[in-house]
Design an enzyme around this catalytic site. Structure first.
Site, short mmCIF file in Angstrom:
data_model
loop_
_atom_site.label_atom_id
_atom_site.label_comp_id
_atom_site.label_asym_id
_atom_site.label_seq_id
_atom_site.Cartn_x
_atom_site.Cartn_y
_atom_site.Cartn_z
CD GLU A 1 48.54 -0.32 26.62
OE1 GLU A 1 48.87 -1.42 27.10
OE2 GLU A 1 49.35 0.56 26.29
CG ASP A 2 45.33 -0.60 33.02
OD1 ASP A 2 46.01 -1.50 32.48
OD2 ASP A 2 45.77 0.18 33.90
CB CYS B 1 -1.01 -0.01 1.14
SG CYS B 1 -0.32 -0.58 2.70
CB THR C 1 47.31 2.74 31.16
OG1 THR C 1 46.91 1.37 31.04
CG2 THR C 1 48.51 2.84 32.08
#
Ligand code: SF4
Ligand code: SF4
Lengths: 128, 508
Positions: free
Chosen positions: B499-500, B131, B497
């Site tokens: 990274e952590d 439709c 850090t």
């Protein structure tokens, strides 16, 4: 600081600018220049230790120096008088009037731009 | 005792006495409560503030061939269109999808553009049905071309709100505006004695169905707003913090761009300045007394926004009279204040509403339903997995440097332990500064010998009790790779850090 230097026709041929740069410990930048034999104007930015002596030298050589000041301008259409800028101004150049219209005093303004960045409607600008 | 019907008859006859909430305060002071309650029929209120919880329902009409829009963008701002085929809800705080525009022109700005009568671009996508075959559309629309443009704001006109300051040593950009470091300024947002819900703190006259001024049009209160609370501390009858608020609606086609504005809180995002005014019928002395409240009698809390937790510490209470003087004392220092909401516009709105009533263009209503007055508190959202705190991080052996360590020793220490940051501490392990491998390289290159000459003394730190997510944001914002963890006594406990954190956040 930024300033306009105005040269009269009698001095356009002399090497004033090169003398200036040679003889003073300054940083010197030409932002705009429009010089013809009939005289002209130059927009410069000048800094460094011997700036004051350098300016004296220019004036002695017959160049008119007009410093330009940063001025703060508020677009009244855009400003909603919210007052967000008031407490950010370090020199109290922005104050509310009795009816809370926020007024800016461009004589007090030091052009730091704190208010510009923090205005929610981007109504206030620092120009030169 | 008066009734709303009687007051409406007086409005019709041109006899009603209408004053603003600010005028009411001085009238009661000068002429007494009894006299003023008899004399005054209506008190008008007003506020013009940043109300993030605002937006608009738009109906675009059907195109040929028709489309069932599933994603809709207006001037690059996404509107939610998971309702029927050609309806969307445009939220005020939605940023622009174009990253170059981003926060500078969001939903609130598009709402303003529409009210100003400007043409805006509509772009919509669809998955196509039998439709509704069309799958994409791009065209220009305007307020006039829309079938309906109904502003519906789920949470406006907060009864009261905190004032903000910032105890940290960095500038913060918040929905309370720019907050300077070291409690350098205070911002507050309530209109104080003009604010609608502070003039009827127990909702004796304001309720569902009340006709109001909304952005220059006649709008209505739909009911209590989201996050509505009743059980809060009060002083002089009015809440000292956020409490009641309203869900409002109004026809954008009748609004006036003078009383609505798209704005951007720097580094926070778009928000809509909404102008709202509510008339309060002075039915009895009790209501008159409430509307006579002054800035001095309305208290709020100055809150430290430097703490990015749900509950932020109160620095001190303050009343709106003090805040409006332009400075307030914090710990013995005069600190400048900023209103954030426009007091000038708030008064303009109260006066405009008064004018409408005086001219017989606006009639008062009795609420069809009262707003709640008890039993509601705001529930927090509990995170199923509780947030990890800095102290929960598994610490590595603590490696530290002393201020009189030699540069070459420090360099060796860093290489041996393969670390890039080393906190510099005094004999009691209190933090003095931090050195990075870059600082050391720099020291060697410039022949510097003393650690104190190369270490950074202004250190960005993490506290043991802070959630790791807050630290992740801090690392990101300051573009640093690690920061020391400090306990309550400013003693170094370890390092975290980037990274952590990415290991932790990326690890699930
Ligand atoms: S922050 Fe902007 S809009 Fe608000 S008063 Fe200052 S200039 Fe006007
Ligand atoms: S530019 Fe700085 S000094 Fe000038 S008005 Fe703005 S905040 Fe004040």
């Amino acid at each position: 600081m930024k300033a306009w230097l105005t040269f009269s026709p009698s001095i356009v041929n002399r090497a004033i600018i090169s003398d200036l740069v040679k003889n003073f410990e300054i940083t010197f930048n030409i932002l705009r220049a429009d010089i013809t034999p009939k005289g002209g104007k130059m927009l410069i930015e000048i800094g460094g230790k011997q700036r004051k002596q350098a300016i004296k030298f220019l004036e002695k050589e017959g160049i008119k120096l007009t410093p330009i000041k940063k001025v703060v301008k508020k677009d009244e259409e855009k400003c909603i008088d919210c007052g967000a800028c008031i407490s950010l101004c370090p020199v109290k150049a922005i104050c509310p009037a009795d009816d809370w219209t926020v007024d800016v005093d461009d004589q007090l303004c030091i052009g730091c731009g704190f208010c510009t960045f923090s205005c929610p409607t981007r109504a206030i600008k620092v120009t030169e | 005792m008066k009734t709303v019907e009687e007051i409406n008859q007086r409005i019709k006859d041109g006899d009603a006495v209408v004053v603003t909430a600010a005028e009411m305060t001085s009238l009661v002071k000068d002429n007494g409560l009894k006299e003023t309650a008899k004399e005054v029929d209506v008190v008008t209120t007003g506020t013009f503030g940043a109300m993030c919880s605002s937006g608009a329902f738009l109906n675009f009409g059907h195109s040929d061939p028709p489309i069932k829009m599933s994603r809709t963008f207006i001037n690059g701002v996404e509107a939610y269109s998971g309702l029927a085929a050609v309806d969307a809800y445009l939220g005020a705080t939605q940023p622009n999808r174009n990253p170059d525009v981003g926060l500078e022109h969001g939903g609130a700005h598009v709402i303003e553009d529409l009210i100003r009568g400007e043409e805006v671009e509509l772009y919509a996508e669809a998955y196509g049905t039998d439709c509704y075959p069309l799958t994409e559309i791009k065209t220009q629309i305007s307020l006039e071309s829309l079938n309906q443009a109904i502003m519906v704001n789920p949470r406006n006109c907060y009864q009261n709100y905190a004032a903000a300051t910032n105890s940290t040593d960095e500038t913060l950009y918040t929905y309370m505006g720019t907050l300077l470091p070291n409690n350098g300024n205070v911002s507050y947002s309530s209109a104080g004695e003009l604010s609608p819900l502070l003039n009827d703190p127990y909702f004796q006259t304001i309720g569902t169905g009340t006709r109001i001024f909304l952005c220059g049009a006649q709008g209505y209160i739909m009911g209590e707003g989201t996050q509505f609370a009743t059980d809060v501390e009060r002083k002089n009858g009015v809440p000292v913090s956020t409490a009641g608020n309203l869900m409002l609606k109004g026809d954008m086609k009748e609004m006036d761009a003078d009383f609505v504005r798209g704005a951007t809180m720097p580094k926070y995002g778009p928000t809509l300045y909404v102008g709202a005014g509510i008339p309060i019928p002075v039915l009895n002395e009790e209501i008159a007394k409430r509307t006579a409240i002054s800035d001095e009698e309305i208290e709020c809390r100055i809150i430290d926004y430097g703490v990015t937790r749900r509950s932020k510490p109160t620095v001190r209470p303050a009343n709106y009279h003090e805040l409006k003087t332009g400075t307030i004392e914090l710990d013995g220092v005069e600190v400048p204040t900023s209103p954030l909401s426009s007091h000038k516009k708030a008064l303009e709105i109260a006066l405009e509403l008064k004018k409408w009533i005086d001219k017989g263009e606006f009639y008062l209503t009795s609420p069809v339903e009262k707003l709640p007055t008890e039993g509601l508190v705001v529930k927090p959202l509990e995170i199923q997995k509780p947030s990890i705190l800095v102290k929960d991080l598994k610490g590595e052996a603590l490696i530290l440097a002393r201020p009189n360590d030699q540069i070459n020793e420090v360099a060796q220490k860093m290489v041996k332990n393969s670390i890039n940051h080393l906190p510099v501490v005094d004999e009691r392990n209190k933090l003095l500064g931090i050195v990075t491998s870059w600082d050391i390289a720099n020291a060697v290159a410039h022949g510097k010998k003393n650690l104190t000459d190369v270490m950074t003394k202004k250190v960005i730190i993490a506290r043991e009790e802070e959630p790791v997510d807050v630290i992740a944001r801090r690392i990101d914002k300051n573009k640093i790779s690690g920061l020391p963890v400090i306990d309550k006594d400013n003693r170094v406990k370890g390092m975290v850090t980037a990274e952590d954190i990415s290991r932790l956040i990326g690890g699930d």
